[in-house]
Design a protein around this motif. Structure first.
Motif, mmCIF file in Angstrom:
data_model
loop_
_atom_site.group_PDB
_atom_site.id
_atom_site.type_symbol
_atom_site.label_atom_id
_atom_site.label_comp_id
_atom_site.label_asym_id
_atom_site.label_seq_id
_atom_site.Cartn_x
_atom_site.Cartn_y
_atom_site.Cartn_z
ATOM 1 N N GLY A 290 20.369 42.989 -5.886
ATOM 2 C CA GLY A 290 21.684 42.537 -5.444
ATOM 3 C C GLY A 290 21.861 41.047 -5.643
ATOM 4 O O GLY A 290 21.192 40.418 -6.469
ATOM 5 N N GLY A 291 22.771 40.463 -4.867
ATOM 6 C CA GLY A 291 23.060 39.042 -4.952
ATOM 7 C C GLY A 291 22.892 38.369 -3.608
ATOM 8 O O GLY A 291 22.906 39.024 -2.556
ATOM 9 N N ARG A 292 22.748 37.065 -3.632
ATOM 10 C CA ARG A 292 22.518 36.296 -2.409
ATOM 11 C C ARG A 292 23.280 34.978 -2.482
ATOM 12 O O ARG A 292 23.621 34.498 -3.575
ATOM 13 N N SER A 293 23.527 34.412 -1.351
ATOM 14 C CA SER A 293 24.178 33.105 -1.313
ATOM 15 C C SER A 293 23.175 32.031 -1.700
ATOM 16 O O SER A 293 21.958 32.253 -1.681
ATOM 17 N N ALA A 294 23.679 30.859 -2.015
ATOM 18 C CA ALA A 294 22.801 29.755 -2.410
ATOM 19 C C ALA A 294 21.916 29.286 -1.259
ATOM 20 O O ALA A 294 20.890 28.634 -1.482
ATOM 21 N N ASP A 295 22.298 29.630 -0.031
ATOM 22 C CA ASP A 295 21.518 29.240 1.140
ATOM 23 C C ASP A 295 20.414 30.239 1.474
ATOM 24 O O ASP A 295 19.728 30.095 2.490
ATOM 25 N N VAL A 296 20.257 31.247 0.641
ATOM 26 C CA VAL A 296 19.166 32.219 0.798
ATOM 27 C C VAL A 296 18.232 32.056 -0.397
ATOM 28 O O VAL A 296 18.649 32.219 -1.546
ATOM 29 N N LEU A 297 16.993 31.724 -0.126
ATOM 30 C CA LEU A 297 16.005 31.512 -1.187
ATOM 31 C C LEU A 297 15.394 32.845 -1.613
ATOM 32 O O LEU A 297 15.064 33.685 -0.770
ATOM 33 N N GLY A 298 15.246 33.013 -2.928
ATOM 34 C CA GLY A 298 14.595 34.207 -3.456
ATOM 35 C C GLY A 298 13.237 33.836 -4.035
ATOM 36 O O GLY A 298 13.149 33.004 -4.936
ATOM 37 N N PHE A 299 12.162 34.443 -3.507
ATOM 38 C CA PHE A 299 10.805 34.158 -3.962
ATOM 39 C C PHE A 299 10.284 35.317 -4.804
ATOM 40 O O PHE A 299 10.364 36.476 -4.385
ATOM 41 N N LYS A 300 9.726 34.996 -5.958
ATOM 42 C CA LYS A 300 9.181 36.006 -6.863
ATOM 43 C C LYS A 300 7.701 35.730 -7.087
ATOM 44 O O LYS A 300 7.298 34.586 -7.335
ATOM 45 N N SER A 301 6.873 36.768 -7.015
ATOM 46 C CA SER A 301 5.431 36.605 -7.221
ATOM 47 C C SER A 301 5.132 36.273 -8.677
ATOM 48 O O SER A 301 5.736 36.834 -9.589
ATOM 49 N N LYS A 302 4.180 35.374 -8.875
ATOM 50 C CA LYS A 302 3.758 35.046 -10.238
ATOM 51 C C LYS A 302 2.905 36.162 -10.840
ATOM 52 O O LYS A 302 2.968 36.423 -12.046
ATOM 53 N N ASP A 303 2.098 36.821 -10.011
ATOM 54 C CA ASP A 303 1.197 37.859 -10.489
ATOM 55 C C ASP A 303 1.735 39.239 -10.133
ATOM 56 O O ASP A 303 2.290 39.442 -9.047
ATOM 57 N N ASP A 304 1.574 40.184 -11.043
ATOM 58 C CA ASP A 304 2.041 41.544 -10.807
ATOM 59 C C ASP A 304 1.377 42.148 -9.573
ATOM 60 O O ASP A 304 0.199 41.888 -9.280
ATOM 61 N N ASN A 305 2.154 42.955 -8.848
ATOM 62 C CA ASN A 305 1.631 43.753 -7.729
ATOM 63 C C ASN A 305 1.029 42.909 -6.606
ATOM 64 O O ASN A 305 0.064 43.312 -5.954
ATOM 65 N N THR A 306 1.617 41.737 -6.382
ATOM 66 C CA THR A 306 1.183 40.909 -5.246
ATOM 67 C C THR A 306 2.362 40.582 -4.327
ATOM 68 O O THR A 306 2.311 39.635 -3.556
#
Length: 453
Positions: free
Chosen positions: A343-359
């Motif tokens: 989905g989408g989020r506002s700029a005031d919500v941070l989205g964190f993505k893992s660098k390594d698969d399955n972590t």
């Protein structure tokens, strides 16, 4: 049937007690809890962030002491465009708030027992028609609305016999009980995952157990861990895990800038395991179910609810399943969610993505820690409305285990979060059922005379 229902004004069947204006200088970290309007959730009270007063102050204000199943109405709040804090918000006091004291800007509502059932009264006041009535009579400025006791007392309604009231209350409260059970189950599952994370990656319990089971020292005087199968079995039994799990952890500690950490691990930071999500999504793809703003993220790590509105911009930052979303406004609210949809989020919500698969679950638990939110506050920008500093956030320090161990942990707790997502979906279904039944039951459209309780 409507001909069996009687018209009345709320002033004929309720009493009230206004909250007391406690002084902030008297607040302390323990004692008798004070319930503020800001502690009110959709239907209950969040006791995790209350303040306290001492015994003497509590004794002198017993008149605003709460009882289980008391009804609280917020007499000050926002307008209907901000439903999370809308004026007239109505909640039922849970057992955990028994004997807490009610602060100002809210009122305790209690029934006159021989006229109306307490639980039925709660659902009567939860009905949309009552909420809309209060908002329509509210006064105030653009940012704040208020209602009077006369607004509450003047509400006209119809009620059935006490027996029918109890049957209606039973139907609706059964649904709410199941909703609350699912919420508690979700909280327990997340606490279990966090407890395991803390044991393995903060307290290093498996390494301590291996070291203590062997009881040997190397040439420099450092304790070293198990070297035989027998010692490993003994250590695994002491920790309550399998030997195979324990083999994933080092046998000893080494010194680092962070202090003693497991041998082979490194002192690092959040930037070593995560990046901010920078992709975007078209506004046309957004719905109230997949748009996340700080307003529809719940305090104290309780996930999300549907958005009340959508943005007007052409596109917004996006997120994907298994990414972690954290509200960057007022970090002390501890708003965090492990996404199970895109989905989408506002700029005031941070989205964190893992660098390594399955972590993904490992990363979520790093960010779930109270220590992380405290760090966000410590490095935040702004006093009145603190905002996390993205550069500083990525410098959050941590001991870095192997990718294999991060993946193993994620795999072990992944089923917890699958169940959390399933429970959350069931909660939404139950809420929809309850909200559909509520006006039909309270209008007499549905005949419950044959329902057994």
């Amino acid at each position: 049937m409507m001909f069996e229902w009687n018209s009345l004004s709320l002033r004929d069947c309720i009493t009230h007690k206004k909250g007391y204006a406690f002084k902030s200088k008297d607040y302390q970290e323990d004692g008798t809890p004070i319930v503020k309007v800001t502690n009110l959730t959709d239907n209950s009270i969040d006791m995790s962030s209350v303040v306290f007063v001492n015994e003497d102050i509590a004794k002198s204000n017993k008149s605003v002491s709460l009882k289980q199943n008391d009804i609280i109405i917020a007499t000050v709040g926002s307008w209907a465009t901000n439903p999370a804090s809308v004026v007239g918000k109505t909640v039922k006091v849970p057992s955990g708030a028994q004997n807490a004291l009610l602060n100002q800007n809210a009122v305790i509502i209690r029934p006159i027992d021989e006229k109306i059932d307490k639980i039925f009264l709660y659902y009567l006041l939860k009905n949309q028609s009552f909420g809309k009535y209060l908002v329509s009579n509210a006064q105030g400025s653009a940012n704040q609305a208020s209602i009077t006791l006369n607004d509450i007392y003047s509400y006209q309604t119809t009620i059935p016999s006490l027996l029918i009231q109890k049957k209606i209350a039973h139907i609706l409260s059964t649904l709410d009980d199941k909703i609350e059970l699912n919420r508690k189950m979700n909280q327990t599952l997340e606490e279990m995952a966090q407890a395991l994370f803390k044991s393995w990656f903060v307290d290093f319990d498996p390494v301590h157990v291996k070291v203590n089971a062997a009881g040997r020292e190397d040439a420099l005087g450092y304790k070293v861990g198990c070297t035989s199968d027998a010692e490993l079995e003994q250590a695994a039994t002491a920790l309550g895990v399998s030997k195979e799990v324990l083999e994933l952890f080092p046998n000893s500690f080494v010194e680092s800038e962070m202090g003693m950490i497991p041998e082979g691990w490194e002192g690092g930071s959040l930037s070593d395991i995560a990046v901010f999500e920078n992709e975007r999504i078209s506004q046309e793809e957004l719905t109230q179910k997949n748009y996340i703003s700080t307003e529809n993220m719940l305090e104290n790590k309780k996930g999300i609810r549907d958005a009340s509105s959508l943005p007007n911009s052409v596109s917004v930052p996006s997120f994907e399943p298994r990414q972690t979303l954290v509200s960057n406004i007022r970090p002390y609210f501890k708003k965090i969610w492990l996404a199970n949809i895109s989905g989408g989020r506002s700029a005031d919500v941070l989205g964190f993505k893992s660098k390594d698969d399955n972590t993904n679950e490992f990363l979520f638990n790093v960010l779930y820690q109270d220590q992380f939110f405290a760090y966000m506050m410590l490095t935040s920008i702004g006093a009145k409305m603190p905002r996390g500093d993205k550069k500083a956030i990525m410098q959050f320090s941590m001991a870095l285990p192997s990718v294999k161990l991060m993946q193993f942990f994620s795999m072990k707790v992944k089923s917890f979060y699958t169940l959390v997502a399933n429970n959350h979906q069931e909660i939404k279904t139950l809420q929809k059922t309850r909200d559909t039944l509520l006006p039909k039951l309270l209008s007499g459209e549905l005949d419950v005379s044959e329902v057994d309780i």
